[in-house]
Design an enzyme around this catalytic site. Structure first.
Site, mmCIF file in Angstrom:
data_model
loop_
_atom_site.group_PDB
_atom_site.id
_atom_site.type_symbol
_atom_site.label_atom_id
_atom_site.label_comp_id
_atom_site.label_asym_id
_atom_site.label_seq_id
_atom_site.Cartn_x
_atom_site.Cartn_y
_atom_site.Cartn_z
ATOM 1 N N GLU A 127 26.636 -16.574 99.405
ATOM 2 C CA GLU A 127 26.439 -16.005 97.937
ATOM 3 C C GLU A 127 25.474 -16.922 97.242
ATOM 4 O O GLU A 127 25.115 -18.115 97.539
ATOM 5 C CB GLU A 127 27.913 -16.076 97.280
ATOM 6 C CG GLU A 127 28.739 -15.206 97.536
ATOM 7 C CD GLU A 127 30.099 -15.337 96.917
ATOM 8 O OE1 GLU A 127 30.707 -14.174 96.709
ATOM 9 O OE2 GLU A 127 30.633 -16.493 96.582
ATOM 10 N N CYS A 140 21.221 -21.081 91.953
ATOM 11 C CA CYS A 140 22.279 -21.891 92.720
ATOM 12 C C CYS A 140 22.474 -21.341 94.260
ATOM 13 O O CYS A 140 22.450 -20.260 94.338
ATOM 14 C CB CYS A 140 23.662 -21.917 91.947
ATOM 15 S SG CYS A 140 24.836 -22.769 92.972
ATOM 16 N N CYS A 147 32.162 -23.958 104.483
ATOM 17 C CA CYS A 147 31.776 -25.452 104.400
ATOM 18 C C CYS A 147 32.889 -26.232 105.234
ATOM 19 O O CYS A 147 34.050 -25.746 105.568
ATOM 20 C CB CYS A 147 32.188 -25.915 102.869
ATOM 21 S SG CYS A 147 31.570 -27.774 102.693
ATOM 22 N N CYS A 151 37.188 -30.199 100.007
ATOM 23 C CA CYS A 151 37.621 -30.683 98.784
ATOM 24 C C CYS A 151 38.933 -29.809 98.221
ATOM 25 O O CYS A 151 38.608 -28.369 98.209
ATOM 26 C CB CYS A 151 36.550 -30.788 97.965
ATOM 27 S SG CYS A 151 35.125 -31.662 98.525
ATOM 28 N N CYS A 154 38.214 -26.933 95.795
ATOM 29 C CA CYS A 154 37.188 -25.948 95.815
ATOM 30 C C CYS A 154 37.648 -24.652 96.727
ATOM 31 O O CYS A 154 37.978 -24.903 97.683
ATOM 32 C CB CYS A 154 35.739 -26.873 96.376
ATOM 33 S SG CYS A 154 34.432 -25.738 96.898
ATOM 34 N N CYS A 393 31.095 -22.797 89.364
ATOM 35 C CA CYS A 393 31.247 -23.937 90.559
ATOM 36 C C CYS A 393 32.473 -23.639 91.076
ATOM 37 O O CYS A 393 33.644 -23.868 90.455
ATOM 38 C CB CYS A 393 31.331 -25.338 89.807
ATOM 39 S SG CYS A 393 29.971 -25.734 88.709
HETATM 40 N N1 SAH Z 1 28.890 -29.216 98.729
HETATM 41 C C1 SAH Z 1 28.112 -29.720 97.878
HETATM 42 C C2 SAH Z 1 27.634 -28.880 96.816
HETATM 43 C C3 SAH Z 1 28.084 -27.529 96.268
HETATM 44 S S1 SAH Z 1 29.426 -27.513 95.186
HETATM 45 C C4 SAH Z 1 29.066 -30.676 96.821
HETATM 46 O O1 SAH Z 1 29.987 -30.698 96.943
HETATM 47 O O2 SAH Z 1 28.556 -31.235 95.961
HETATM 48 C C5 SAH Z 1 28.795 -27.751 93.578
HETATM 49 C C6 SAH Z 1 29.952 -28.576 92.628
HETATM 50 O O3 SAH Z 1 30.824 -27.742 92.203
HETATM 51 C C7 SAH Z 1 30.465 -29.911 93.287
HETATM 52 O O4 SAH Z 1 30.178 -30.723 92.423
HETATM 53 C C8 SAH Z 1 31.873 -29.366 93.423
HETATM 54 O O5 SAH Z 1 32.612 -30.303 93.484
HETATM 55 C C9 SAH Z 1 32.074 -28.596 92.277
HETATM 56 N N2 SAH Z 1 33.205 -27.764 92.393
HETATM 57 C C10 SAH Z 1 33.973 -27.201 93.547
HETATM 58 N N3 SAH Z 1 35.094 -26.589 93.020
HETATM 59 C C11 SAH Z 1 35.198 -26.520 91.708
HETATM 60 C C12 SAH Z 1 36.033 -25.987 90.871
HETATM 61 N N4 SAH Z 1 36.868 -25.258 91.353
HETATM 62 N N5 SAH Z 1 35.568 -26.090 89.364
HETATM 63 C C13 SAH Z 1 34.879 -26.873 89.254
HETATM 64 N N6 SAH Z 1 33.736 -27.438 89.953
HETATM 65 C C14 SAH Z 1 34.239 -27.373 91.387
HETATM 66 FE FE1 SF4 Z 2 32.215 -28.085 100.539
HETATM 67 FE FE2 SF4 Z 2 33.426 -27.271 98.114
HETATM 68 FE FE3 SF4 Z 2 33.634 -29.766 98.796
HETATM 69 FE FE4 SF4 Z 2 31.202 -29.052 97.998
HETATM 70 S S1 SF4 Z 2 33.134 -29.329 97.040
HETATM 71 S S2 SF4 Z 2 31.699 -30.241 99.953
HETATM 72 S S3 SF4 Z 2 31.264 -26.768 99.216
HETATM 73 S S4 SF4 Z 2 34.495 -28.154 100.043
#
Ligand code: SAH
Ligand code: SF4
Length: 420
Positions: A127, A140, A147, A151, A154, A393
């Site tokens: 996406e 974005c 991935c 996390c 996420c 995000c």
């Molecule tokens: N993988 C990279 C970039 C993609 S995520 C990273 O983790 O930095 C982009 C941002 O969105 C990251 O800071 C991530 O931690 C945040 N993010 C992920 N899940 C989220 C959620 N459910 N609500 C708000 N931010 C979130």
């Molecule tokens: Fe992967 Fe989501 Fe963690 Fe970014 S925030 S490294 S996309 S699992």
């Protein structure tokens, strides 16, 4: 030639039990046997032209012309390349193609955020999201399908890594957005060369002004391809977007951060999200491999970081997890201890089905923000965008996974009809 092998993925963090089909070429796969030039730099295009039979000098010249048409003009049809001999164009079209990611579904949020579900030539979905604002438009961009990291807050993290995106699939997202926004220069190349000065081809006046590598995936685990794609975006005769308008976000792949600064030179964002080992180990599990001290030191050493180009620390606000006054004070202490030219982005947690966290209350987020601001560090609260279409995000997870093939095909048909 660039290599695009998968980087070793820390086994302890997220074992991926199924074999991942590796795309080990820099060339985006396609089913018709032609070679997709999208994503390739000049010397690589020249190499392929030479392999197809051109002599070295002609190959170099044609590669330069093709590069301009591909990335500066966004042309996808060899017939439109007016400075390439008419007889040569069918020769090119027989052997080569200029691809674009296929659009499966395009959605628009009530706040005008747009999300595209895209499909690779070998049938994987990912996406991209466009976020228009009063003074800028941010794309974005995804770096991987899924991935490897997980996390806890996420949604993308609940997907397996399917594969790394190729340079063509990464730069292809930017090209597609420019196609959709109608932002390619018009006219013939000869005219443009004379008339087009720096100012008229800057980001000013455009809808797409900024790029963030914050879509699906961890960009520093697909370093080569992300670097090669961004070089095309930054090239003055390519998409010509300044590195100051590009931000790469990492969850903290410490060993790749210096190379990111040296070889790409874009702004850095770090998904910090917690200030203690205990909490960060839980919510950003890569922390078990590369801990907070190491991460903050790598930020302090990031090439190009300065007060004029600060590092962004992303901090997702999770109720009763990382959002106390004490957490805010520790955050300030750490940023000062490492003398980081820092700004903090407070991201209200965006929910998704099955998530085990809740967003902090607005009052809590404000109190947190005020403590950080009071120390002299900027800590704005991000307004969530595109939540209604799951474009915010952390909400990206290809909806395709939840839809049947028949439903998807129907959607694709509808889209085709809408496009006329
Ligand atoms: N993988 C990279 C970039 C993609 S995520 C990273 O983790 O930095 C982009 C941002 O969105 C990251 O800071 C991530 O931690 C945040 N993010 C992920 N899940 C989220 C959620 N459910 N609500 C708000 N931010 C979130
Ligand atoms: Fe992967 Fe989501 Fe963690 Fe970014 S925030 S490294 S996309 S699992």
């Amino acid at each position: 030639m660039t290599s695009s092998t998968l980087m070793a993925i820390p086994g302890l963090i997220d074992p991926v039990p199924t074999p991942r089909p590796a795309v080990t070429s820099d060339i985006t796969p396609r089913s018709d046997g032609r070679i997709d030039l999208l994503g390739l730099p000049r010397p690589r295009i020249a190499e392929l032209l030479a392999e197809a039979g051109l002599d070295a000098k002609a190959a170099k010249l044609r590669a330069k012309q093709l590069f301009h048409w591909l990335y500066h003009r966004g042309v996808i049809d060899f017939d439109a390349m007016t400075d390439i001999a008419k007889t040569m164009r069918p020769w090119l079209a027989e052997r080569f193609a200029i691809g674009r990611p296929e659009i499966v579904l395009a959605q628009v949020s009530e706040d005008a955020t747009r999300k595209w579900l895209l499909r690779t030539g070998d049938d994987h979905e990912y996406e991209m999201v466009f976020i228009p604002d009063a003074d800028r438009g941010t794309l974005c961009v995804s770096s991987q399908v899924g991935c490897t990291l997980n996390c806890r807050f996420c949604h993308t993290g609940t997907m397996r890594l399917v594969r790394n995106l190729t340079p063509g699939e990464i730069v292809g997202q930017v090209m597609l957005a420019r196609d959709a926004l109608g932002e390619w220069p018009k006219g013939v190349m000869a005219d443009l060369d004379e008339e087009e000065d720096e100012g008229s081809y800057s980001a000013d006046g455009r809808l797409l002004t900024n790029i963030v590598m914050m879509g699906m995936g961890e960009p520093l685990y697909n370093f080569d391809n992300v670097r090669d794609a961004l070089k095309l975006v930054m090239d003055g005769d390519g998409l010509a977007l300044s590195k100051r308008r590009i931000t790469l976000s990492t969850s903290g792949v410490v060993p790749m951060m210096a190379r990111c600064g040296e070889e790409i030179g874009v702004n850095l964002a770090v998904s910090l999200h917690a200030v203690s080992k205990e909490v960060r180990d839980e919510i950003v599990p890569i922390n078990r491999k590369f801990g907070l001290e190491e991460l903050l030191q790598a930020c302090a050493d990031y090439p190009g970081a300065s007060n004029a180009r600060r590092i962004t620390f992303e901090y997702v606000m999770l109720k009763d997890k990382n959002d106390s006054d004490e957490d805010a004070r520790t955050l300030v202490r750490l940023l000062k201890q490492y003398r980081l030219p820092a700004k903090v982005n407070l991201i209200p947690f965006n929910p998704w089905p099955g998530a085990t966290y809740e967003c902090s209350t607005p009052e809590r987020i404000r109190a947190f923000s005020e403590i950080v601001f009071a120390s002299g560090i900027s800590a704005p609260i991000r307004t969530p965008r595109g939540r209604d279409i799951d474009a915010a995000c952390g909400q990206l997870k290809t909806a395709a996974q939840k839809m049947s093939r028949a439903e998807l095909d129907r959607l694709a048909e509808e889209k085709q009809m809408a496009l006329g």
